[in-house]
Design a protein around this motif. Structure first.
Motif, PDB file in Angstrom:
ATOM      1  N   THR A 170       0.854  -1.187   0.000  1.00 37.76           N
ATOM      2  CA  THR A 170       0.000   0.000   0.000  1.00 37.76           C
ATOM      3  C   THR A 170       0.887   1.233   0.000  1.00 37.76           C
ATOM      4  O   THR A 170       1.976   1.223   0.568  1.00 37.76           O
ATOM      5  CB  THR A 170      -0.925   0.050   1.235  1.00 37.76           C
ATOM      6  OG1 THR A 170      -0.140  -0.028   2.410  1.00 37.76           O
ATOM      7  CG2 THR A 170      -1.953  -1.051   1.204  1.00 37.76           C
ATOM      8  N   SER A 171       0.431   2.271  -0.620  1.00 42.04           N
ATOM      9  CA  SER A 171       1.166   3.531  -0.636  1.00 42.04           C
ATOM     10  C   SER A 171       1.339   4.024   0.792  1.00 42.04           C
ATOM     11  O   SER A 171       0.374   4.077   1.553  1.00 42.04           O
ATOM     12  CB  SER A 171       0.417   4.590  -1.441  1.00 42.04           C
ATOM     13  OG  SER A 171       0.179   4.140  -2.744  1.00 42.04           O
ATOM     14  N   GLY A 172       2.552   4.364   1.149  1.00 41.18           N
ATOM     15  CA  GLY A 172       2.804   4.911   2.472  1.00 41.18           C
ATOM     16  C   GLY A 172       2.710   3.900   3.597  1.00 41.18           C
ATOM     17  O   GLY A 172       2.671   4.271   4.757  1.00 41.18           O
ATOM     18  N   PHE A 173       2.661   2.611   3.268  1.00 40.67           N
ATOM     19  CA  PHE A 173       2.593   1.547   4.277  1.00 40.67           C
ATOM     20  C   PHE A 173       1.458   1.792   5.272  1.00 40.67           C
ATOM     21  O   PHE A 173       1.610   1.612   6.470  1.00 40.67           O
ATOM     22  CB  PHE A 173       3.926   1.420   5.023  1.00 40.67           C
ATOM     23  CG  PHE A 173       5.084   1.148   4.111  1.00 40.67           C
ATOM     24  CD1 PHE A 173       5.229  -0.073   3.493  1.00 40.67           C
ATOM     25  CD2 PHE A 173       6.023   2.143   3.870  1.00 40.67           C
ATOM     26  CE1 PHE A 173       6.302  -0.318   2.650  1.00 40.67           C
ATOM     27  CE2 PHE A 173       7.099   1.916   3.023  1.00 40.67           C
ATOM     28  CZ  PHE A 173       7.238   0.677   2.415  1.00 40.67           C
ATOM     29  N   GLU A 174       0.307   2.205   4.761  1.00 40.96           N
ATOM     30  CA  GLU A 174      -0.853   2.481   5.606  1.00 40.96           C
ATOM     31  C   GLU A 174      -1.605   1.202   5.913  1.00 40.96           C
ATOM     32  O   GLU A 174      -1.606   0.276   5.117  1.00 40.96           O
ATOM     33  CB  GLU A 174      -1.834   3.396   4.868  1.00 40.96           C
ATOM     34  CG  GLU A 174      -1.302   4.739   4.493  1.00 40.96           C
ATOM     35  CD  GLU A 174      -2.308   5.493   3.620  1.00 40.96           C
ATOM     36  OE1 GLU A 174      -3.512   5.202   3.703  1.00 40.96           O
ATOM     37  OE2 GLU A 174      -1.862   6.348   2.863  1.00 40.96           O
ATOM     38  N   ARG A 175      -2.283   1.199   7.054  1.00 42.58           N
ATOM     39  CA  ARG A 175      -3.202   0.102   7.317  1.00 42.58           C
ATOM     40  C   ARG A 175      -4.538   0.497   6.713  1.00 42.58           C
ATOM     41  O   ARG A 175      -5.098   1.532   7.039  1.00 42.58           O
ATOM     42  CB  ARG A 175      -3.374  -0.145   8.808  1.00 42.58           C
ATOM     43  CG  ARG A 175      -4.332  -1.343   9.029  1.00 42.58           C
ATOM     44  CD  ARG A 175      -4.730  -1.554  10.454  1.00 42.58           C
ATOM     45  NE  ARG A 175      -5.548  -0.448  10.896  1.00 42.58           N
ATOM     46  CZ  ARG A 175      -5.365   0.198  12.031  1.00 42.58           C
ATOM     47  NH1 ARG A 175      -4.396  -0.125  12.836  1.00 42.58           N
ATOM     48  NH2 ARG A 175      -6.159   1.193  12.371  1.00 42.58           N
ATOM     49  N   ARG A 176      -5.012  -0.306   5.802  1.00 41.13           N
ATOM     50  CA  ARG A 176      -6.330  -0.083   5.203  1.00 41.13           C
ATOM     51  C   ARG A 176      -7.123  -1.372   5.286  1.00 41.13           C
ATOM     52  O   ARG A 176      -6.576  -2.451   5.133  1.00 41.13           O
ATOM     53  CB  ARG A 176      -6.183   0.265   3.723  1.00 41.13           C
ATOM     54  CG  ARG A 176      -5.535   1.573   3.467  1.00 41.13           C
ATOM     55  CD  ARG A 176      -5.676   1.892   2.002  1.00 41.13           C
ATOM     56  NE  ARG A 176      -4.715   2.907   1.634  1.00 41.13           N
ATOM     57  CZ  ARG A 176      -4.311   3.111   0.405  1.00 41.13           C
ATOM     58  NH1 ARG A 176      -4.775   2.387  -0.580  1.00 41.13           N
ATOM     59  NH2 ARG A 176      -3.444   4.057   0.146  1.00 41.13           N
ATOM     60  N   ALA A 177      -8.397  -1.237   5.491  1.00 43.85           N
ATOM     61  CA  ALA A 177      -9.259  -2.412   5.456  1.00 43.85           C
ATOM     62  C   ALA A 177      -9.366  -2.868   4.004  1.00 43.85           C
ATOM     63  O   ALA A 177      -9.394  -2.052   3.088  1.00 43.85           O
ATOM     64  CB  ALA A 177     -10.638  -2.072   6.015  1.00 43.85           C
ATOM     65  N   PHE A 178      -9.373  -4.185   3.786  1.00 41.39           N
ATOM     66  CA  PHE A 178      -9.473  -4.720   2.432  1.00 41.39           C
ATOM     67  C   PHE A 178     -10.317  -5.989   2.446  1.00 41.39           C
ATOM     68  O   PHE A 178     -10.439  -6.665   3.462  1.00 41.39           O
ATOM     69  CB  PHE A 178      -8.082  -4.989   1.840  1.00 41.39           C
ATOM     70  CG  PHE A 178      -7.252  -5.975   2.632  1.00 41.39           C
ATOM     71  CD1 PHE A 178      -7.328  -7.334   2.378  1.00 41.39           C
ATOM     72  CD2 PHE A 178      -6.392  -5.527   3.616  1.00 41.39           C
ATOM     73  CE1 PHE A 178      -6.568  -8.229   3.107  1.00 41.39           C
ATOM     74  CE2 PHE A 178      -5.620  -6.410   4.347  1.00 41.39           C
ATOM     75  CZ  PHE A 178      -5.708  -7.768   4.086  1.00 41.39           C
ATOM     76  N   TRP A 179     -10.909  -6.259   1.278  1.00 43.01           N
ATOM     77  CA  TRP A 179     -11.754  -7.448   1.139  1.00 43.01           C
ATOM     78  C   TRP A 179     -10.904  -8.704   1.018  1.00 43.01           C
ATOM     79  O   TRP A 179      -9.912  -8.731   0.305  1.00 43.01           O
ATOM     80  CB  TRP A 179     -12.629  -7.360  -0.105  1.00 43.01           C
ATOM     81  CG  TRP A 179     -13.663  -6.286  -0.108  1.00 43.01           C
ATOM     82  CD1 TRP A 179     -13.825  -5.308  -1.052  1.00 43.01           C
ATOM     83  CD2 TRP A 179     -14.707  -6.084   0.849  1.00 43.01           C
ATOM     84  NE1 TRP A 179     -14.901  -4.505  -0.727  1.00 43.01           N
ATOM     85  CE2 TRP A 179     -15.457  -4.960   0.439  1.00 43.01           C
ATOM     86  CE3 TRP A 179     -15.075  -6.731   2.022  1.00 43.01           C
ATOM     87  CZ2 TRP A 179     -16.550  -4.486   1.156  1.00 43.01           C
ATOM     88  CZ3 TRP A 179     -16.166  -6.247   2.746  1.00 43.01           C
ATOM     89  CH2 TRP A 179     -16.892  -5.150   2.306  1.00 43.01           C
TER      90      TRP A 179
END
Length: 171
Positions: A97-106
Protein backbone atom coordinates in the motif's frame (compact mmCIF):
# COMPACT_ATOMS: atom_id res chain seq x y z
CA UNK A 1 18.63 -30.15 17.11
CA UNK A 2 17.44 -31.30 20.53
CA UNK A 3 13.58 -31.43 20.84
CA UNK A 4 13.60 -29.17 23.92
CA UNK A 5 15.55 -26.51 21.99
CA UNK A 6 13.15 -26.75 19.03
CA UNK A 7 10.17 -26.36 21.38
CA UNK A 8 11.75 -23.32 23.06
CA UNK A 9 12.48 -21.68 19.70
CA UNK A 10 8.92 -22.30 18.46
CA UNK A 11 7.48 -20.83 21.67
CA UNK A 12 9.70 -17.77 21.31
CA UNK A 13 8.68 -17.29 17.66
CA UNK A 14 5.00 -17.70 18.55
CA UNK A 15 5.34 -15.18 21.38
CA UNK A 16 7.14 -12.73 19.10
CA UNK A 17 4.42 -13.00 16.45
CA UNK A 18 1.69 -12.53 19.06
CA UNK A 19 3.42 -9.45 20.47
CA UNK A 20 3.91 -8.05 16.96
CA UNK A 21 0.21 -8.58 16.28
CA UNK A 22 -0.67 -6.73 19.47
CA UNK A 23 1.72 -3.85 18.82
CA UNK A 24 1.39 -2.56 15.29
CA UNK A 25 4.79 -0.93 15.34
CA UNK A 26 6.24 -4.47 15.52
CA UNK A 27 4.86 -5.30 12.07
CA UNK A 28 7.87 -3.92 10.21
CA UNK A 29 10.18 -6.35 12.01
CA UNK A 30 7.80 -9.21 11.37
CA UNK A 31 7.78 -8.45 7.66
CA UNK A 32 11.55 -8.76 7.49
CA UNK A 33 11.15 -12.52 8.03
CA UNK A 34 8.68 -12.95 5.16
CA UNK A 35 10.15 -13.92 1.82
CA UNK A 36 7.79 -13.35 -1.10
CA UNK A 37 8.60 -15.05 -4.39
CA UNK A 38 7.72 -13.29 -7.62
CA UNK A 39 5.27 -15.22 -9.75
CA UNK A 40 5.55 -15.39 -13.52
CA UNK A 41 3.17 -12.47 -13.93
CA UNK A 42 4.11 -8.94 -12.93
CA UNK A 43 2.87 -7.76 -9.49
CA UNK A 44 1.86 -11.24 -8.29
CA UNK A 45 3.78 -12.85 -5.43
CA UNK A 46 3.80 -16.20 -3.67
CA UNK A 47 4.91 -17.15 -0.19
CA UNK A 48 6.53 -20.52 0.26
CA UNK A 49 5.71 -23.34 -2.07
CA UNK A 50 1.95 -23.62 -1.61
CA UNK A 51 1.34 -22.78 -5.27
CA UNK A 52 -0.77 -19.66 -4.64
CA UNK A 53 0.09 -16.28 -6.16
CA UNK A 54 -1.50 -13.17 -4.66
CA UNK A 55 -1.86 -9.55 -5.64
CA UNK A 56 -2.97 -6.57 -3.56
CA UNK A 57 -5.14 -3.99 -5.34
CA UNK A 58 -5.22 -0.42 -4.05
CA UNK A 59 -8.30 0.34 -6.10
CA UNK A 60 -11.30 0.44 -3.75
CA UNK A 61 -14.24 -1.57 -5.04
CA UNK A 62 -17.40 -3.08 -3.58
CA UNK A 63 -17.13 -6.75 -2.68
CA UNK A 64 -18.95 -7.77 -5.87
CA UNK A 65 -16.77 -5.46 -8.04
CA UNK A 66 -13.60 -6.79 -6.38
CA UNK A 67 -14.70 -10.37 -6.98
CA UNK A 68 -15.48 -9.59 -10.64
CA UNK A 69 -12.06 -7.92 -11.02
CA UNK A 70 -10.34 -11.01 -9.60
CA UNK A 71 -12.36 -13.27 -11.92
CA UNK A 72 -11.29 -11.14 -14.91
CA UNK A 73 -7.70 -12.09 -13.96
CA UNK A 74 -8.52 -15.81 -13.64
CA UNK A 75 -8.32 -15.52 -9.85
CA UNK A 76 -10.61 -15.11 -6.84
CA UNK A 77 -10.65 -13.05 -3.68
CA UNK A 78 -8.11 -14.57 -1.31
CA UNK A 79 -9.14 -17.28 1.13
CA UNK A 80 -7.21 -17.65 4.37
CA UNK A 81 -6.89 -21.06 6.01
CA UNK A 82 -3.99 -20.77 8.48
CA UNK A 83 -2.20 -18.25 10.66
CA UNK A 84 0.67 -18.31 8.14
CA UNK A 85 -1.75 -17.45 5.32
CA UNK A 86 -2.95 -14.51 7.43
CA UNK A 87 0.63 -13.35 8.08
CA UNK A 88 1.35 -13.47 4.34
CA UNK A 89 -1.77 -11.48 3.47
CA UNK A 90 -1.08 -9.04 6.30
CA UNK A 91 2.43 -8.57 4.89
CA UNK A 92 0.97 -7.86 1.45
CA UNK A 93 -1.42 -5.29 2.87
CA UNK A 94 1.41 -3.54 4.67
CA UNK A 95 4.06 -3.69 2.01
CA UNK A 96 1.99 -3.05 -1.10
CA UNK A 97 0.00 0.00 0.00
CA UNK A 98 1.17 3.53 -0.64
CA UNK A 99 2.80 4.91 2.47
CA UNK A 100 2.59 1.55 4.28
CA UNK A 101 -0.85 2.48 5.61
CA UNK A 102 -3.20 0.10 7.32
CA UNK A 103 -6.33 -0.08 5.20
CA UNK A 104 -9.26 -2.41 5.46
CA UNK A 105 -9.47 -4.72 2.43
CA UNK A 106 -11.75 -7.45 1.14
CA UNK A 107 -10.89 -11.11 1.47
CA UNK A 108 -13.08 -13.81 -0.05
CA UNK A 109 -15.30 -14.50 2.95
CA UNK A 110 -19.02 -13.82 2.77
CA UNK A 111 -22.07 -14.65 4.83
CA UNK A 112 -24.08 -17.69 3.80
CA UNK A 113 -26.99 -18.82 5.92
CA UNK A 114 -25.85 -18.80 9.55
CA UNK A 115 -22.12 -18.84 8.77
CA UNK A 116 -19.50 -17.83 6.24
CA UNK A 117 -18.08 -19.32 3.04
CA UNK A 118 -15.20 -18.42 0.73
CA UNK A 119 -16.00 -17.30 -2.79
CA UNK A 120 -13.39 -19.72 -4.20
CA UNK A 121 -15.37 -22.67 -2.79
CA UNK A 122 -12.78 -23.67 -0.16
CA UNK A 123 -13.81 -24.38 3.41
CA UNK A 124 -14.11 -21.45 5.84
CA UNK A 125 -11.88 -23.18 8.40
CA UNK A 126 -9.96 -20.27 9.95
CA UNK A 127 -10.87 -16.80 11.20
CA UNK A 128 -9.29 -13.82 12.91
CA UNK A 129 -12.36 -11.91 14.09
CA UNK A 130 -12.06 -8.79 16.21
CA UNK A 131 -13.69 -9.19 19.64
CA UNK A 132 -17.51 -9.17 19.38
CA UNK A 133 -17.38 -9.81 15.63
CA UNK A 134 -19.00 -10.83 13.39
CA UNK A 135 -22.09 -8.92 14.48
CA UNK A 136 -24.04 -8.36 11.25
CA UNK A 137 -24.78 -4.78 12.36
CA UNK A 138 -28.30 -3.75 11.31
CA UNK A 139 -28.51 -7.03 9.41
CA UNK A 140 -26.45 -5.51 6.58
CA UNK A 141 -22.93 -6.91 7.02
CA UNK A 142 -22.43 -9.87 4.73
CA UNK A 143 -18.78 -9.64 3.65
CA UNK A 144 -15.44 -10.04 5.40
CA UNK A 145 -12.83 -7.31 5.59
CA UNK A 146 -9.33 -7.73 7.02
CA UNK A 147 -7.23 -5.04 8.75
CA UNK A 148 -10.30 -3.78 10.53
CA UNK A 149 -9.14 -1.43 13.31
CA UNK A 150 -6.03 -3.58 13.83
CA UNK A 151 -3.51 -5.24 11.47
CA UNK A 152 -4.82 -8.58 10.28
CA UNK A 153 -8.03 -8.63 12.32
CA UNK A 154 -11.38 -9.30 10.64
CA UNK A 155 -14.78 -7.66 10.69
CA UNK A 156 -18.03 -8.25 8.87
CA UNK A 157 -18.90 -5.21 6.78
CA UNK A 158 -21.46 -4.02 4.28
CA UNK A 159 -20.63 -5.52 0.88
CA UNK A 160 -21.47 -2.19 -0.78
CA UNK A 161 -18.55 -0.39 0.89
CA UNK A 162 -15.55 0.24 -1.35
CA UNK A 163 -12.28 -1.25 -0.13
CA UNK A 164 -8.92 -2.43 -1.43
CA UNK A 165 -8.78 -6.19 -2.03
CA UNK A 166 -6.47 -9.18 -2.49
CA UNK A 167 -6.82 -11.66 -5.35
CA UNK A 168 -5.25 -15.12 -5.34
CA UNK A 169 -4.74 -17.82 -7.95
CA UNK A 170 -2.84 -21.04 -8.48
CA UNK A 171 0.52 -20.78 -10.20
Amino acid sequence: MHPAVVTAVLLLVGTTITVADEEEEGLEGLCLNVSPILCEECHWVAFGRNGVCMRYFETPKTFREAQAHCHSLQSDLVSIHTEQDMLNVKYMSYYFTSGFERRAFWIGGKRSGGGFIYTDGTKFDYNKWLPNQPDNYLGQEGCVEANALKWGMWNDASCSQKKDFVCAKRK
